[in-house]
Design a protein around this motif. Structure first.
Motif, PDB file in Angstrom:
ATOM      1  N   GLU A   1       0.832  -1.208   0.000  1.00 41.15           N
ATOM      2  CA  GLU A   1       0.000   0.000   0.000  1.00 41.15           C
ATOM      3  C   GLU A   1       0.864   1.254   0.000  1.00 41.15           C
ATOM      4  O   GLU A   1       0.579   2.226  -0.713  1.00 41.15           O
ATOM      5  N   ARG A   2       1.913   1.233   0.792  1.00 44.59           N
ATOM      6  CA  ARG A   2       2.804   2.393   0.869  1.00 44.59           C
ATOM      7  C   ARG A   2       3.461   2.665  -0.478  1.00 44.59           C
ATOM      8  O   ARG A   2       3.527   3.816  -0.937  1.00 44.59           O
ATOM      9  N   ASP A   3       3.943   1.601  -1.121  1.00 44.66           N
ATOM     10  CA  ASP A   3       4.607   1.777  -2.408  1.00 44.66           C
ATOM     11  C   ASP A   3       3.636   2.215  -3.496  1.00 44.66           C
ATOM     12  O   ASP A   3       4.003   2.985  -4.393  1.00 44.66           O
ATOM     13  N   PHE A   4       2.402   1.732  -3.441  1.00 46.64           N
ATOM     14  CA  PHE A   4       1.399   2.197  -4.411  1.00 46.64           C
ATOM     15  C   PHE A   4       1.194   3.706  -4.255  1.00 46.64           C
ATOM     16  O   PHE A   4       1.088   4.433  -5.241  1.00 46.64           O
ATOM     17  N   GLY A   5       1.173   4.167  -3.011  1.00 46.22           N
ATOM     18  CA  GLY A   5       1.052   5.608  -2.762  1.00 46.22           C
ATOM     19  C   GLY A   5       2.223   6.378  -3.335  1.00 46.22           C
ATOM     20  O   GLY A   5       2.049   7.471  -3.908  1.00 46.22           O
ATOM     21  N   HIS A   6       3.434   5.825  -3.220  1.00 46.72           N
ATOM     22  CA  HIS A   6       4.612   6.482  -3.790  1.00 46.72           C
ATOM     23  C   HIS A   6       4.489   6.591  -5.313  1.00 46.72           C
ATOM     24  O   HIS A   6       4.813   7.635  -5.903  1.00 46.72           O
ATOM     25  N   VAL A   7       4.033   5.507  -5.946  1.00 48.10           N
ATOM     26  CA  VAL A   7       3.859   5.528  -7.396  1.00 48.10           C
ATOM     27  C   VAL A   7       2.850   6.600  -7.800  1.00 48.10           C
ATOM     28  O   VAL A   7       3.061   7.348  -8.764  1.00 48.10           O
ATOM     29  N   CYS A   8       1.758   6.686  -7.072  1.00 48.07           N
ATOM     30  CA  CYS A   8       0.744   7.693  -7.383  1.00 48.07           C
ATOM     31  C   CYS A   8       1.299   9.113  -7.265  1.00 48.07           C
ATOM     32  O   CYS A   8       0.996   9.977  -8.092  1.00 48.07           O
ATOM     33  N   ARG A   9       2.119   9.356  -6.256  1.00 50.65           N
ATOM     34  CA  ARG A   9       2.717  10.686  -6.124  1.00 50.65           C
ATOM     35  C   ARG A   9       3.684  10.964  -7.275  1.00 50.65           C
ATOM     36  O   ARG A   9       3.773  12.090  -7.767  1.00 50.65           O
ATOM     37  N   GLY A  10       4.384   9.917  -7.727  1.00 48.68           N
ATOM     38  CA  GLY A  10       5.244  10.084  -8.887  1.00 48.68           C
ATOM     39  C   GLY A  10       4.454  10.412 -10.143  1.00 48.68           C
ATOM     40  O   GLY A  10       4.851  11.267 -10.944  1.00 48.68           O
ATOM     41  N   VAL A  11       3.302   9.744 -10.316  1.00 51.18           N
ATOM     42  CA  VAL A  11       2.422  10.030 -11.458  1.00 51.18           C
ATOM     43  C   VAL A  11       1.929  11.473 -11.393  1.00 51.18           C
ATOM     44  O   VAL A  11       1.875  12.179 -12.413  1.00 51.18           O
ATOM     45  N   ALA A  12       1.585  11.920 -10.189  1.00 48.39           N
ATOM     46  CA  ALA A  12       1.085  13.286 -10.024  1.00 48.39           C
ATOM     47  C   ALA A  12       2.127  14.319 -10.448  1.00 48.39           C
ATOM     48  O   ALA A  12       1.792  15.360 -11.036  1.00 48.39           O
ATOM     49  N   GLU A  13       3.397  14.033 -10.191  1.00 51.33           N
ATOM     50  CA  GLU A  13       4.457  14.993 -10.469  1.00 51.33           C
ATOM     51  C   GLU A  13       4.987  14.904 -11.889  1.00 51.33           C
ATOM     52  O   GLU A  13       5.628  15.847 -12.376  1.00 51.33           O
ATOM     53  N   SER A  14       4.745  13.797 -12.569  1.00 51.48           N
ATOM     54  CA  SER A  14       5.325  13.602 -13.897  1.00 51.48           C
ATOM     55  C   SER A  14       4.668  14.491 -14.936  1.00 51.48           C
ATOM     56  O   SER A  14       3.451  14.644 -14.985  1.00 51.48           O
ATOM     57  N   ARG A  15       5.522  15.060 -15.797  1.00 49.59           N
ATOM     58  CA  ARG A  15       5.027  15.859 -16.924  1.00 49.59           C
ATOM     59  C   ARG A  15       5.252  15.158 -18.257  1.00 49.59           C
ATOM     60  O   ARG A  15       4.868  15.681 -19.305  1.00 49.59           O
ATOM     61  N   SER A  16       5.870  13.961 -18.201  1.00 53.87           N
ATOM     62  CA  SER A  16       6.162  13.243 -19.443  1.00 53.87           C
ATOM     63  C   SER A  16       5.299  12.002 -19.640  1.00 53.87           C
ATOM     64  O   SER A  16       5.165  11.510 -20.759  1.00 53.87           O
ATOM     65  N   LEU A  17       4.682  11.498 -18.568  1.00 56.09           N
ATOM     66  CA  LEU A  17       3.963  10.225 -18.635  1.00 56.09           C
ATOM     67  C   LEU A  17       2.725  10.336 -19.519  1.00 56.09           C
ATOM     68  O   LEU A  17       1.828  11.132 -19.253  1.00 56.09           O
ATOM     69  N   ALA A  18       2.683   9.507 -20.573  1.00 58.60           N
ATOM     70  CA  ALA A  18       1.552   9.536 -21.508  1.00 58.60           C
ATOM     71  C   ALA A  18       0.649   8.315 -21.365  1.00 58.60           C
ATOM     72  O   ALA A  18      -0.548   8.399 -21.599  1.00 58.60           O
ATOM     73  N   GLN A  19       1.227   7.174 -20.967  1.00 59.30           N
ATOM     74  CA  GLN A  19       0.440   5.941 -20.859  1.00 59.30           C
ATOM     75  C   GLN A  19       0.701   5.279 -19.517  1.00 59.30           C
ATOM     76  O   GLN A  19       1.844   5.036 -19.147  1.00 59.30           O
ATOM     77  N   LEU A  20      -0.383   4.986 -18.784  1.00 62.54           N
ATOM     78  CA  LEU A  20      -0.289   4.352 -17.468  1.00 62.54           C
ATOM     79  C   LEU A  20      -1.104   3.068 -17.481  1.00 62.54           C
ATOM     80  O   LEU A  20      -2.320   3.094 -17.653  1.00 62.54           O
ATOM     81  N   ASN A  21      -0.414   1.937 -17.302  1.00 67.34           N
ATOM     82  CA  ASN A  21      -1.054   0.621 -17.328  1.00 67.34           C
ATOM     83  C   ASN A  21      -0.993   0.005 -15.937  1.00 67.34           C
ATOM     84  O   ASN A  21       0.078  -0.372 -15.458  1.00 67.34           O
ATOM     85  N   LEU A  22      -2.169  -0.075 -15.291  1.00 65.57           N
ATOM     86  CA  LEU A  22      -2.291  -0.705 -13.974  1.00 65.57           C
ATOM     87  C   LEU A  22      -3.264  -1.878 -14.051  1.00 65.57           C
ATOM     88  O   LEU A  22      -4.030  -2.130 -13.123  1.00 65.57           O
ATOM     89  N   ASN A  23      -3.223  -2.605 -15.161  1.00 65.34           N
ATOM     90  CA  ASN A  23      -4.128  -3.734 -15.386  1.00 65.34           C
ATOM     91  C   ASN A  23      -3.910  -4.867 -14.391  1.00 65.34           C
ATOM     92  O   ASN A  23      -2.851  -4.998 -13.774  1.00 65.34           O
ATOM     93  N   LEU A  24      -4.938  -5.702 -14.289  1.00 69.73           N
ATOM     94  CA  LEU A  24      -4.899  -6.963 -13.546  1.00 69.73           C
ATOM     95  C   LEU A  24      -4.688  -6.778 -12.047  1.00 69.73           C
ATOM     96  O   LEU A  24      -3.754  -7.313 -11.451  1.00 69.73           O
ATOM     97  N   GLY A  25      -5.585  -6.007 -11.446  1.00 72.73           N
ATOM     98  CA  GLY A  25      -5.693  -5.997  -9.998  1.00 72.73           C
ATOM     99  C   GLY A  25      -4.775  -5.079  -9.236  1.00 72.73           C
ATOM    100  O   GLY A  25      -4.705  -5.161  -8.010  1.00 72.73           O
ATOM    101  N   ILE A  26      -4.043  -4.199  -9.903  1.00 74.88           N
ATOM    102  CA  ILE A  26      -3.167  -3.273  -9.173  1.00 74.88           C
ATOM    103  C   ILE A  26      -4.004  -2.334  -8.291  1.00 74.88           C
ATOM    104  O   ILE A  26      -3.700  -2.108  -7.127  1.00 74.88           O
ATOM    105  N   VAL A  27      -5.072  -1.799  -8.870  1.00 76.93           N
ATOM    106  CA  VAL A  27      -5.963  -0.902  -8.107  1.00 76.93           C
ATOM    107  C   VAL A  27      -6.993  -1.793  -7.420  1.00 76.93           C
ATOM    108  O   VAL A  27      -8.121  -1.960  -7.870  1.00 76.93           O
ATOM    109  N   SER A  28      -6.585  -2.358  -6.287  1.00 79.95           N
ATOM    110  CA  SER A  28      -7.311  -3.485  -5.692  1.00 79.95           C
ATOM    111  C   SER A  28      -8.277  -3.111  -4.578  1.00 79.95           C
ATOM    112  O   SER A  28      -9.002  -3.979  -4.077  1.00 79.95           O
ATOM    113  N   ASN A  29      -8.313  -1.845  -4.152  1.00 77.56           N
ATOM    114  CA  ASN A  29      -9.231  -1.448  -3.084  1.00 77.56           C
ATOM    115  C   ASN A  29      -9.561   0.030  -3.194  1.00 77.56           C
ATOM    116  O   ASN A  29      -8.958   0.772  -3.977  1.00 77.56           O
TER     117      ASN A  29
END
Length: 301
Positions: free
Chosen positions: A40-68
């Motif tokens: 859970e903690r690491d998922f939060g870190h990834v989300c904060r990284g996504v929030a700060e990124s200005r280059s990310l165009a495609q985000l794939n969290l398929n197959l149960g990553i967003v589990s709750n």
């Protein structure tokens, strides 16, 4: 910017830190963590990284990553801050309508999002109502160009009817994947009307949706008698005769060939908008618009 693609791995804290650092440095265009395990903690870190990124165009969290629900909330906050993501893949996440309701404000306000995969996300009719808001009519605002809703059997014919209306009036949707939903002939009929009305829909996937020759005949009549943007119609794994499928495929291919021929003719007219043809009996003058985009008149002189 490059890509980070990891599938089915258990990610360590050190690996997550490297991913987040790359996101913050704007060196990642594609991030795929398909089917990975992370805390859970690491998922939060990834989300904060996504929030700060200005280059990310495609985000794939398929197959149960967003589990709750907590992860849905964190992802929603990330997407509210992010301005660059164009494609979001959440296939196989147990979102339910409640989770999509939490995510929807971020999706509807995102300035760049054009492709969304919510296949196998346990959605129902309330979820469809929210999704229809991502298909604004007639250029009212930016909206989705690609939408995947595969394998969401909780959606009823009422929900699919609502979607069909939204598709008919959407000014941007080009790809719609509805494969492996129990649609049946009634819903297929509604979709045929939507396709006939749409000026943009090019790809419709109806694989394994419980269709029969009745649906195929309706779709054939639509393709044969109404001008549409449709180029690809997938009907595999349905109770439809190969002959009807081939007829539809042939008509779509003819339409594509005609469009290519027309495009070449338009290009030729743009180079020489006044084309005169002489023969022994008459002179044919083809008058085009100043932009060379349409044939306005044919006059025998």
């Amino acid at each position: 910017p490059g890509s980070i693609q990891i599938s089915g791995e258990t990610l360590s804290g050190a690996e997550i830190r490297d991913i987040c650092e790359s996101l913050r440095e704007n060196s990642v265009r594609l991030l795929s963590l398909r089917g990975c395990q992370l805390s859970e903690r690491d998922f939060g870190h990834v989300c904060r990284g996504v929030a700060e990124s200005r280059s990310l165009a495609q985000l794939n969290l398929n197959l149960g990553i967003v589990s709750n629900i907590n992860r849905v909330k964190q992802l929603a906050e990330a997407l509210k801050a992010n301005r660059s993501v164009q494609s979001l893949f959440l296939h196989g996440s147990p979102l339910t309508d409640a989770g999509l309701a939490l995510l929807n404000p971020a999706l509807s306000m995102h300035p760049s999002l054009v492709a969304l995969d919510l296949g196998d996300c346990m959605l129902g009719d309330e979820g469809i109502n929210l999704i229809c808001g991502l298909l604004p009519p007639d250029g009212a605002k930016s909206g989705l160009k690609e939408l995947t809703l595969s394998a969401n059997p909780g959606i009823t014919s009422k929900g699919w009817g609502r979607l069909a209306i939204a598709v008919a009036h959407s000014s941007q949707l080009r790809v719609l994947n509805l494969d492996y939903n129990p649609l049946g002939d009634q819903v297929a009929g509604m979709l045929a009307v939507a396709v006939a009305s749409s000026r943009t829909l090019e790809v419709l996937d109806l694989e394994g949706t419980g269709l029969t020759n009745q649906s195929a005949q309706t779709l054939l009549d639509m393709v044969e008698n109404y001008p549409t943007a449709l180029r690809t119609l997938i009907l595999a794994e349905n109770n439809i005769s190969p002959e009807l499928q081939q007829q539809i495929s042939d008509l779509l291919s003819e339409g594509e060939e005609e469009e290519e021929t027309e495009a070449r003719e338009v290009t030729a007219r743009e180079k020489n908008p006044w084309i005169c043809q002489n023969n022994s009996s008459s002179q044919m003058v083809l008058v085009t618009s100043g932009l060379g985009d349409s044939l306005l008149a044919e006059t025998e002189m």
